[in-house]
Structures are given as structure tokens and as C-alpha cells.
Design a protein around this motif. Structure first.
Motif, mmCIF file in Angstrom:
data_model
loop_
_atom_site.group_PDB
_atom_site.id
_atom_site.type_symbol
_atom_site.label_atom_id
_atom_site.label_comp_id
_atom_site.label_asym_id
_atom_site.label_seq_id
_atom_site.Cartn_x
_atom_site.Cartn_y
_atom_site.Cartn_z
ATOM 1 N N LEU A 1 0.833 -1.208 0.000
ATOM 2 C CA LEU A 1 0.000 0.000 0.000
ATOM 3 C C LEU A 1 0.865 1.254 0.000
ATOM 4 O O LEU A 1 0.517 2.251 -0.642
ATOM 5 C CB LEU A 1 -0.940 -0.002 1.213
ATOM 6 N N ARG A 2 1.985 1.213 0.713
ATOM 7 C CA ARG A 2 2.906 2.366 0.684
ATOM 8 C C ARG A 2 3.391 2.629 -0.733
ATOM 9 O O ARG A 2 3.428 3.759 -1.198
ATOM 10 C CB ARG A 2 4.087 2.121 1.623
ATOM 11 N N VAL B 1 0.214 4.244 6.711
ATOM 12 C CA VAL B 1 -0.340 2.998 6.184
ATOM 13 C C VAL B 1 -0.490 1.971 7.293
ATOM 14 O O VAL B 1 -1.554 1.343 7.441
ATOM 15 C CB VAL B 1 0.541 2.452 5.038
ATOM 16 N N ARG B 2 0.538 1.775 8.105
ATOM 17 C CA ARG B 2 0.481 0.760 9.160
ATOM 18 C C ARG B 2 -0.567 1.115 10.201
ATOM 19 O O ARG B 2 -1.320 0.253 10.668
ATOM 20 C CB ARG B 2 1.860 0.596 9.817
ATOM 21 N N THR B 3 -0.663 2.395 10.575
ATOM 22 C CA THR B 3 -1.671 2.819 11.543
ATOM 23 C C THR B 3 -3.073 2.593 10.986
ATOM 24 O O THR B 3 -3.954 2.090 11.694
ATOM 25 C CB THR B 3 -1.464 4.298 11.939
ATOM 26 N N ALA B 4 -3.295 2.927 9.723
ATOM 27 C CA ALA B 4 -4.609 2.707 9.101
ATOM 28 C C ALA B 4 -4.963 1.223 9.081
ATOM 29 O O ALA B 4 -6.111 0.847 9.365
ATOM 30 C CB ALA B 4 -4.626 3.283 7.691
ATOM 31 N N LEU B 5 -3.991 0.378 8.759
ATOM 32 C CA LEU B 5 -4.234 -1.066 8.766
ATOM 33 C C LEU B 5 -4.615 -1.556 10.164
ATOM 34 O O LEU B 5 -5.581 -2.308 10.328
ATOM 35 C CB LEU B 5 -3.000 -1.818 8.283
ATOM 36 N N GLU B 6 -3.854 -1.150 11.152
ATOM 37 C CA GLU B 6 -4.109 -1.615 12.519
ATOM 38 C C GLU B 6 -5.439 -1.100 13.054
ATOM 39 O O GLU B 6 -6.179 -1.848 13.703
ATOM 40 C CB GLU B 6 -2.963 -1.214 13.446
#
Length: 113
Positions: A35-36, A46-51
Motif C-alpha cells: 500500500l505504501r 499505512v500501518r496505523t490505518a491497517l491496525e
């Protein structure tokens, strides 16, 4: 509290180690790096949105969400990005695992062949 902080730091450092060393990401980290690359957003976003998405889906399915769950979801992204930069291995002609493409170079690039 201390165990949570140590565990989160170890997880983020381990992520930075194996992605920064180009060992290849696991499933969730592969989604994060993919996604990045596609969206051009920083790793931490991206990682925060996923989590946060995973926490919301888990909660909607009846899972428990506590302070530690929310703290993990909000802190793991920035910490992963930090450790990916700390442990990144630069390869001539290779991709920067945090930024995507080669970073701008200010001097001659060593060639190893």
C-alpha cells in the motif's frame, strides 16, 4: 505497562530489522509495504490505518478492545517506520524499504559486483 512498552518496541524493531534488511515482509507487512508503494503514503500512516481497521473489524465481530489494543494500533506504525529507517540496508541501485524508490544521492554511488 512496562511489558507492553517492551513488547511493542521489540515488535517494531524486529519489523525494522527484517524489512530493512530486505528479508521480505510477512502478510500484514507485505500489505503495508504494498500500500505504501501504491498510494505513496508514509509507512506510519499505512500501518496505523491497517491496525485501526483490524481493531474496528475485530470489535465489530465481538472482540475485546482495551487501552492496550488502541495504544498498539496507534503506536506501532510510527515505531515501525522509525526502526525501518534505523536498520535499513542501502543497496546500490536498490529500493529504499521506507521511501520506496532510491533516495537522492549526494556523492558517488559505490558499485559492488
Amino acid at each position: 505497562m512496562l511489558s507492553f512498552a517492551v513488547g511493542l518496541t521489540v515488535l517494531a524493531a524486529a519489523t525494522g530489522l527484517y524489512i530493512g534488511a530486505h528479508f521480505g515482509p510477512g502478510p500484514r507487512d507485505g500489505l503495508m509495504t504494498g500500500l505504501r508503494e501504491r498510494l505513496g503514503w508514509p509507512i506510519w500512516i499505512v500501518r496505523t490505518a491497517l491496525e485501526v481497521t483490524v481493531v474496528a473489524v475485530g470489535w465489530a465481530l465481538g472482540g475485546n478492545v482495551g487501552v492496550g489494543t488502541v495504544a498498539f494500533a496507534l503506536l506501532v506504525g510510527p515505531m515501525c517506520q522509525f526502526f525501518m529507517r534505523v536498520f535499513a540496508v542501502r543497496v546500490a541501485g536498490g529500493e529504499d524499504p521506507v521511501r520506496g524508490s532510491d533516495p537522492p544521492r549526494t556523492g558517488p554511488v559505490p558499485v559492488t559486483e
